[in-house]
Design a protein around this motif. Structure first.
Motif, PDB file in Angstrom:
ATOM      1  N   UNK A 157       0.966  -1.294   0.139  1.00 23.66           N
ATOM      2  CA  UNK A 157       0.006   0.072  -0.172  1.00 23.66           C
ATOM      3  C   UNK A 157       0.795   1.360   0.104  1.00 23.66           C
ATOM      4  N   UNK A 158       2.173   1.145   0.957  1.00 25.44           N
ATOM      5  CA  UNK A 158       2.864   2.497   0.956  1.00 25.44           C
ATOM      6  C   UNK A 158       3.151   2.604  -0.303  1.00 25.44           C
ATOM      7  N   UNK A 159       3.825   1.731  -1.300  1.00 26.72           N
ATOM      8  CA  UNK A 159       4.641   1.702  -2.445  1.00 26.72           C
ATOM      9  C   UNK A 159       3.466   2.370  -3.306  1.00 26.72           C
ATOM     10  N   UNK A 160       2.263   1.691  -3.310  1.00 26.07           N
ATOM     11  CA  UNK A 160       1.176   2.133  -4.226  1.00 26.07           C
ATOM     12  C   UNK A 160       0.973   3.618  -4.031  1.00 26.07           C
TER      13      UNK A 160
ATOM     14  N   UNK B 213     -15.846   6.040   3.461  1.00 25.83           N
ATOM     15  CA  UNK B 213     -15.590   7.374   4.125  1.00 25.83           C
ATOM     16  C   UNK B 213     -15.163   8.067   3.111  1.00 25.83           C
ATOM     17  N   UNK B 214     -15.661   9.195   2.586  1.00 24.27           N
ATOM     18  CA  UNK B 214     -15.371  10.240   1.501  1.00 24.27           C
ATOM     19  C   UNK B 214     -14.795  11.235   1.959  1.00 24.27           C
ATOM     20  N   UNK B 215     -13.386  11.319   1.992  1.00 29.08           N
ATOM     21  CA  UNK B 215     -12.793  12.456   2.834  1.00 29.08           C
ATOM     22  C   UNK B 215     -11.339  12.525   2.449  1.00 29.08           C
ATOM     23  N   UNK B 216     -10.560  13.774   2.721  1.00 28.82           N
ATOM     24  CA  UNK B 216      -9.159  13.693   2.451  1.00 28.82           C
ATOM     25  C   UNK B 216      -8.627  13.110   3.803  1.00 28.82           C
ATOM     26  N   UNK B 217      -7.308  13.156   3.766  1.00 27.29           N
ATOM     27  CA  UNK B 217      -6.439  12.178   4.720  1.00 27.29           C
ATOM     28  C   UNK B 217      -6.695  12.507   6.135  1.00 27.29           C
ATOM     29  N   UNK B 218      -6.803  13.848   6.436  1.00 30.92           N
ATOM     30  CA  UNK B 218      -7.061  14.239   7.988  1.00 30.92           C
ATOM     31  C   UNK B 218      -8.076  13.552   8.784  1.00 30.92           C
TER      32      UNK B 218
ATOM     33  N   UNK C  82      -8.937   5.567  13.595  1.00 31.87           N
ATOM     34  CA  UNK C  82      -8.507   5.265  14.732  1.00 31.87           C
ATOM     35  C   UNK C  82      -9.789   5.140  15.585  1.00 31.87           C
ATOM     36  N   UNK C  83     -10.679   6.115  15.319  1.00 28.28           N
ATOM     37  CA  UNK C  83     -11.687   6.287  16.475  1.00 28.28           C
ATOM     38  C   UNK C  83     -12.667   5.091  16.391  1.00 28.28           C
ATOM     39  N   UNK C  84     -12.792   4.606  15.042  1.00 28.65           N
ATOM     40  CA  UNK C  84     -13.923   3.414  14.698  1.00 28.65           C
ATOM     41  C   UNK C  84     -13.148   2.208  15.650  1.00 28.65           C
TER      42      UNK C  84
ATOM     43  N   UNK D 276      -2.374   7.911   0.151  1.00 30.30           N
ATOM     44  CA  UNK D 276      -1.183   8.496   0.549  1.00 30.30           C
ATOM     45  C   UNK D 276      -0.685   7.353   1.855  1.00 30.30           C
ATOM     46  N   UNK D 277       0.486   7.005   1.769  1.00 33.23           N
ATOM     47  CA  UNK D 277       1.291   6.367   2.700  1.00 33.23           C
ATOM     48  C   UNK D 277       0.835   6.750   4.395  1.00 33.23           C
ATOM     49  N   UNK D 278       0.710   8.103   4.350  1.00 33.43           N
ATOM     50  CA  UNK D 278       0.721   8.796   5.699  1.00 33.43           C
ATOM     51  C   UNK D 278      -0.676   8.212   6.336  1.00 33.43           C
ATOM     52  N   UNK D 279      -1.448   7.728   5.704  1.00 35.38           N
ATOM     53  CA  UNK D 279      -2.917   7.018   6.333  1.00 35.38           C
ATOM     54  C   UNK D 279      -2.284   6.025   7.146  1.00 35.38           C
ATOM     55  N   UNK D 280      -1.387   5.178   6.917  1.00 33.90           N
ATOM     56  CA  UNK D 280      -1.000   4.020   7.602  1.00 33.90           C
ATOM     57  C   UNK D 280       0.024   4.635   8.556  1.00 33.90           C
ATOM     58  N   UNK D 281       0.868   5.495   8.501  1.00 32.35           N
ATOM     59  CA  UNK D 281       1.596   6.231   9.388  1.00 32.35           C
ATOM     60  C   UNK D 281       0.832   6.571  10.659  1.00 32.35           C
TER      61      UNK D 281
END
Length: 364
Positions: A5-8, A297-302, A309-311, A328-333
């Motif tokens: 996922x991160x690479x993609x 979830x239709x949303x940007x990263x933040x 996380x809350x779910x 974006x790989x940040x979603x995993x980070x």
């Protein structure tokens, strides 16, 4: 799964940036780079035929998109003697340079996407200029931060058009920004290429407005099909940001496709992009009976990361499905183990065996 996922995700926005720069090179060669004002109408007309040929899968003759892409990606991924220019070198064009405006989100809610776009553009710039530029002239990027804000995007576009006198503009990052900023480019007859504008109606702004990113209207139907056919999803709850064009368009497209596919929508929850606590919406979903098979979830990263996380904190282990905002790989980070069970549909596959693609992927 996380590594893949991160690479993609981290390569998709850089890949689209490379495509955009390749298109710029094709257009400038086709326009023979006269004075910017004289070239812009020719560039827009060429863009229409170039994009039509690319999207239909037809091949083009000399100066073709395929060969330009090969040159950009192959060289950018490691040919010797091609250095990536420093960021502070890019906003000062010398005599003879062809100035290309870049309006991307380098701060604010869309920073993660803008950072990747910037890296892709620098990669392409290095290769194009390293190979001699366009008709012997070097390209110069005039990079400005839209701050992920519609009003600032308009200001940036106006500055690039009126003060910097750029030949064309790449960006902005967000569809919400594009709905206002692209109007400025259209009025000034300056071609603009969106690298990540997937919301509805962007290109209908005018004949100087283009994008090389797959729209949500094209990507989401396949996501819903995979949910139904592969994951056997029969019911969902939806959450979306009501004050963001990308997110609200994504919701509308998801809803339309879910209805077509016979997947029941048990609940719809809204929020704003600035919200940080999603307990109320998720608690309502958690109280549904029967429970949905997935949460869309239709949303940007933040907001997306906080929702994931809350779910999981609330004990909701339902599959979570997103659109390109998850890309974006940040979603995993940001979500770490909570991201397990999260999927999204995107236009780019880092595992594509095409030689140009694999050379590009290896560089990262």
């Amino acid at each position: 799964m996380h590594t893949q996922f991160k690479t993609h995700a981290k390569t998709q926005f850089r890949w689209l940036s490379l495509i955009s720069m390749a298109l710029v090179a094709v257009l400038l060669m086709s326009a023979s780079v006269p004075a910017a004002s004289a070239a812009q109408a020719t560039m827009a007309a060429t863009m229409n035929s170039t994009m039509a040929a690319t999207m239909s899968g037809t091949s083009m003759s000399s100066g073709t998109m395929a060969s330009t892409m090969a040159a950009v990606t192959t060289g950018a991924c490691g040919l010797p003697g091609v250095a990536t220019p420093a960021a502070n070198d890019l906003s000062t064009a010398s005599t003879g340079d062809i100035k290309i405006g870049v309006a991307i989100a380098l701060s604010g809610a869309a920073k993660a996407y803008g950072d990747s776009q910037r890296k892709g553009l620098l990669l392409a710039l290095s290769e194009i200029n390293g190979a001699g530029g366009v008709d012997g002239k070097k390209l110069a990027l005039v990079i400005k931060d839209t701050t992920s804000d519609k009003s600032q995007a308009v200001t940036v576009f106006q500055g690039l058009i009126n003060a910097d006198k750029v030949a064309m503009i790449l960006g902005p990052t967000l569809s919400t920004e594009a709905t206002a900023a692209d109007v400025e480019a259209q009025k000034a007859s300056v071609p603009v290429m969106g690298m990540s504008n997937t919301g509805n109606g962007i290109t209908s702004i005018g004949d100087y407005v283009f994008r090389d990113s797959l729209s949500e209207a094209s990507a989401i139907p396949n996501t819903v099909k995979a949910m139904r056919d592969n994951l056997k999803v029969k019911s969902v709850a939806i959450m979306y940001a009501q004050n963001d064009k990308f997110s609200s368009d994504g919701y509308q497209i998801f809803k339309q496709e879910l209805d077509k596919s016979g997947i029941a929508v048990l609940d719809t929850e809204v929020f704003d992009t600035a919200d940080t606590d999603f307990s109320a919406q998720l608690t309502r979903i958690q109280g549904l009976s029967p429970q949905p098979d997935a949460i869309i979830v239709a949303s940007l990263l933040g907001p997306a990361a906080k929702i994931i996380v809350k779910a999981r904190q609330l004990g909701i282990n339902t599959q979570i499905v997103g659109g390109n905002g998850f890309n974006t790989p940040l979603i995993i980070s940001l979500t770490k183990a909570s991201s397990e069970g999260t999927i999204f549909g995107g236009a780019y596959d880092c595992n594509n065996p095409d030689a140009v693609n694999q050379t590009f992927v290896k560089a990262y």
